[in-house]
Design an enzyme around this catalytic site. Sequence first.
Site, PDB file in Angstrom:
ATOM      1  CG  ASP A   1      -3.333  29.203 -38.853  1.00 47.31           C
ATOM      2  OD1 ASP A   1      -3.807  28.091 -39.120  1.00 47.31           O
ATOM      3  OD2 ASP A   1      -2.413  29.729 -39.497  1.00 47.31           O
TER       4      ASP A   1
ATOM      5  CB  ALA B   1      -6.717  37.145 -37.525  1.00 39.22           C
TER       6      ALA B   1
ATOM      7  CB  SER C   1       0.893  22.105 -46.390  1.00 38.84           C
ATOM      8  OG  SER C   1       2.040  22.885 -46.065  1.00 38.84           O
TER       9      SER C   1
ATOM     10  N   GLY D   1     -15.585  32.076 -44.584  1.00 36.55           N
ATOM     11  CA  GLY D   1     -14.888  33.312 -44.937  1.00 36.55           C
ATOM     12  C   GLY D   1     -15.485  34.509 -44.222  1.00 36.55           C
TER      13      GLY D   1
ATOM     14  CE  LYS E   1      18.481  47.338 -57.981  1.00 36.63           C
ATOM     15  NZ  LYS E   1      19.889  47.750 -57.723  1.00 36.63           N
TER      16      LYS E   1
ATOM     17  N   GLY F   1      -0.390  42.408 -42.914  1.00 38.86           N
ATOM     18  CA  GLY F   1       0.717  41.457 -42.918  1.00 38.86           C
ATOM     19  C   GLY F   1       0.305  40.103 -42.396  1.00 38.86           C
TER      20      GLY F   1
END
Length: 312
Positions: A255, A285, A139, A225, A27, A290
């Site tokens: 993006d 970016a 997509s 990239g 967990k 995150g």
Amino acid sequence: MSSIVTITFSPCIDKSTTVPSLVPENKLKCTTPKLQPGGGGINVARAIKKLGGEAVAIFPSGGYTGKYFNHLMEQEKVSSIIIETANETRENIIVLDELTNNQYRFGMPGTPLTEREWKECLKAVEDVSDAKYIIASGSLPPGVPVDIYAQLAKVAKKVNAKFIVDTSGEALKRAADEGVYLLKPNLGELSSLAGKKELHPGEIEDIAASIIKKGKCEAMVVSLGAAGAMLVTNTMAEIIKPAPAIRKSTVGAGDSMVAGIIFFLSQGKKLSDAARYGVACGTAATMNSGTGLCRKKDADRLYALMGEAGRN
């Protein structure tokens, strides 16, 4: 109404969290998750807002998750045209393993759209009469025809707007066959457009130029990239190298690149300068962990550094 419109057929709520270590069966205690609206065109509109511009985001949204998605967009003050759907908006999960610094991205299936719903999305784009740039990114979920971006290319021509596409697979091929203003493929997507399994670096310029000569697009920015990008038009080709930066995550980099390009173009800048600013935004970016997008201060600083490197 903004002159920039984005369309996203498969938006999502991105939930990002971290764990001390990703261990099977145990967990795992996660940090408080950060929730952000996501999806190709959504992120482009959000990034344009962060850069000081304005974009209208068109997207389907449904259920409790859809209501919260709309709330997240309102919090970021992104103008939206929302198409209500019967099915719930999907959620994606991003987990960072703090021990290895590896990031795991779990993408849930796209929420199916009915014919009425995707046609309403299409009509919403057509109804924005003052659009100068229409950006289709991301997509396609179940129920949406694979030629939807080709249909949007026709809409863009009808309203005299420049159409920009950032997608993959058959949807990308169909859009290119119809003819668009700008394509932003990565190497894999470019090889697919060319009907090849893979590309060698020396082939990129010739293949991109051949696609442009066939009338499939007016310009192409090929994402390389970490190496930056290559801008190709019918008169020139240029490799754009990014400024050095400490990279934390690649989420949102593509993006942010598109956002930077279109933001600069909307300011009346040349395409070559817009492509450089796009690379700066994409690099900016990657400096965030995150699902963070580019920050204007980072993008502006990196863009200035790229200019200095070009003069030296």
